[in-house]
Design an enzyme around this catalytic site. Sequence first.
Site, PDB file in Angstrom:
ATOM      1  N   ARG A   1       0.840  -1.217   0.000  1.00 17.66           N
ATOM      2  CA  ARG A   1       0.000   0.000   0.000  1.00 17.66           C
ATOM      3  C   ARG A   1       0.867   1.256   0.000  1.00 17.66           C
ATOM      4  O   ARG A   1       0.438   2.322  -0.424  1.00 17.66           O
ATOM      5  CB  ARG A   1      -0.965  -0.035   1.191  1.00 17.66           C
ATOM      6  CG  ARG A   1      -1.849   1.178   1.337  1.00 17.66           C
ATOM      7  CD  ARG A   1      -3.117   0.904   2.150  1.00 17.66           C
ATOM      8  NE  ARG A   1      -2.871   0.157   3.360  1.00 17.66           N
ATOM      9  CZ  ARG A   1      -2.381   0.650   4.500  1.00 17.66           C
ATOM     10  NH1 ARG A   1      -2.061   1.929   4.568  1.00 17.66           N
ATOM     11  NH2 ARG A   1      -2.197  -0.117   5.555  1.00 17.66           N
TER      12      ARG A   1
ATOM     13  N   LYS B   1      -8.646   5.444 -19.401  1.00 14.47           N
ATOM     14  CA  LYS B   1      -9.018   5.852 -20.757  1.00 14.47           C
ATOM     15  C   LYS B   1      -7.818   5.709 -21.708  1.00 14.47           C
ATOM     16  O   LYS B   1      -7.337   4.614 -21.912  1.00 14.47           O
ATOM     17  CB  LYS B   1      -9.578   7.276 -20.714  1.00 14.47           C
ATOM     18  CG  LYS B   1     -10.661   7.474 -19.636  1.00 14.47           C
ATOM     19  CD  LYS B   1     -11.874   6.619 -19.925  1.00 14.47           C
ATOM     20  CE  LYS B   1     -13.079   6.875 -19.055  1.00 14.47           C
ATOM     21  NZ  LYS B   1     -12.951   6.646 -17.631  1.00 14.47           N
TER      22      LYS B   1
HETATM   23  C1  LIG Z   1     -12.623  13.087 -17.778  1.00 11.74           C
HETATM   24  C2  LIG Z   1     -12.745  12.013 -16.749  1.00 11.74           C
HETATM   25  N1  LIG Z   1     -12.118  12.152 -15.569  1.00 11.74           N
HETATM   26  C3  LIG Z   1     -12.198  11.217 -14.595  1.00 11.74           C
HETATM   27  C4  LIG Z   1     -12.952  10.067 -14.784  1.00 11.74           C
HETATM   28  C5  LIG Z   1     -13.023   9.035 -13.690  1.00 11.74           C
HETATM   29  O1  LIG Z   1     -12.137   8.005 -13.982  1.00 11.74           O
HETATM   30  P1  LIG Z   1     -12.281   6.480 -13.448  1.00 11.74           P
HETATM   31  O2  LIG Z   1     -13.508   5.919 -14.072  1.00 11.74           O
HETATM   32  O3  LIG Z   1     -10.997   5.856 -13.874  1.00 11.74           O
HETATM   33  O4  LIG Z   1     -12.411   6.575 -11.958  1.00 11.74           O
HETATM   34  C6  LIG Z   1     -13.613   9.872 -15.995  1.00 11.74           C
HETATM   35  C7  LIG Z   1     -14.420   8.651 -16.216  1.00 11.74           C
HETATM   36  O5  LIG Z   1     -15.138   8.521 -17.180  1.00 11.74           O
HETATM   37  C8  LIG Z   1     -13.513  10.880 -16.999  1.00 11.74           C
HETATM   38  O6  LIG Z   1     -14.149  10.747 -18.185  1.00 11.74           O
END
Ligand SMILES: Cc1ncc(COP(=O)(O)O)c(C=O)c1O
Length: 398
Positions: free
Chosen positions: A57, A214
């Site tokens: 952790r 993403k």
């Molecule tokens: C622009 C953006 N920031 C943050 C997040 C949150 O990310 P996560 O789903 O990895 O927690 C998302 C999720 O779709 C996003 O599109």
Amino acid sequence: MQEKSKFGSLCVHELKDKRTTKPHQLPIYATSSFEFENINQGIDIFSGKAEGHVYGRYGNPTIEVVAEKIARLEAFDLDVEAHCILTSSGMSAISTLAMATLKNGDKILTQGNLYGGTTELFVKTLQPFGVETIMTDLKDLNQVESLIKNDPSIRMVYFETPANPSLACVDIEALADIAKRHNRLSAIDNTFCTPYLQQPFRFGVDFIIHSTTKYLNGHGNSIAGAIIGKDISFMKEKIWQVLKLVGTNCNPWDAWLINNGIKTLELRMDRHCSNAMAIANFLESKDQVLKVNYNGLFSHEDHELAKKQMKDFGGMLSFELKGGIETGINFMNKIRFCTLAPTLGDVDTLILHPASMSHLNIPKEVRERNGITDGLIRLSVGVENVEDIIGDLEQAMG
Ligand SMILES: Cc1ncc(COP(=O)(O)O)c(C=O)c1O
């Protein structure tokens, strides 16, 4: 391990590491803790006299290699040193940053069209801890400056550019400058662009957030996030302390998947961008389409700003079909090649009809105020052969 232990003990204990030559690819250290050679080494590591891993952790070699790669990409060719900490998701990157930088009585100044999860985190989760969120038009720089000047409790300006679903951009340099002049913090979610397309440190931002889920991973098989900062001691002490105590750390398997994804980041992003540009041009030529939101089009209201702060225009676009909710649903029903999925940044093209999917339970007038009309379709353009994507959109409109 004693030479002559019993059968059961032999089963339990690890044998000596057989590594002779260096592995060509990053190993996954699937271990929750690290052992010490002797008590003195343990004392030195625990007291901070010597560097060394202790507990998963707190840190793990696989994760740290990937974090360093992301820090170097965000600082690439810039005169800054950056440090990155990987987290269990994009959301945990944002919440860890908030916990490390904000306290009861502080306020966040932000925009109304953030990723929905971030808005909910700020409004529903942070508010009961005494952290208030002010939403304003971050394009109105005079208003931003006046709000900051007149309210010393605004501690952080937090933004996304380009933002969903209109791909509206805000001026990173101007916002970071206002924050800096008034001794406040600035943070940006750079998920849509990745450091290949946009390097916010170039424009003076203090912190960068990523949902690595993403584009950085790019293959839709990992959930993780990243916080990158230029104040190395703040990152290594305060951010790391919150991460380790709240337990928002990434795991080595997800870090390894991000590492694999990053190897092709430049290749993928170039293809995402060229495919998206071709699709935006195609959509603009269609009678059935009322409006196309893509930063690369001259018709996009933030085209010039996007050109100033982005290397290319990315893989995200949205477009509005003429007609109401039925048109949107009929169009989605006919889609054959693109994938109906509520994420973005994967290698395959992902398509979403927000009015009937992600925003189904949001009152029509509220979603329309944020540009989510009945006919709006969001496309995360993939890296396939562009003719296949265009062919699918064309047949679904017919
Ligand atoms: C622009 C953006 N920031 C943050 C997040 C949150 O990310 P996560 O789903 O990895 O927690 C998302 C999720 O779709 C996003 O599109």
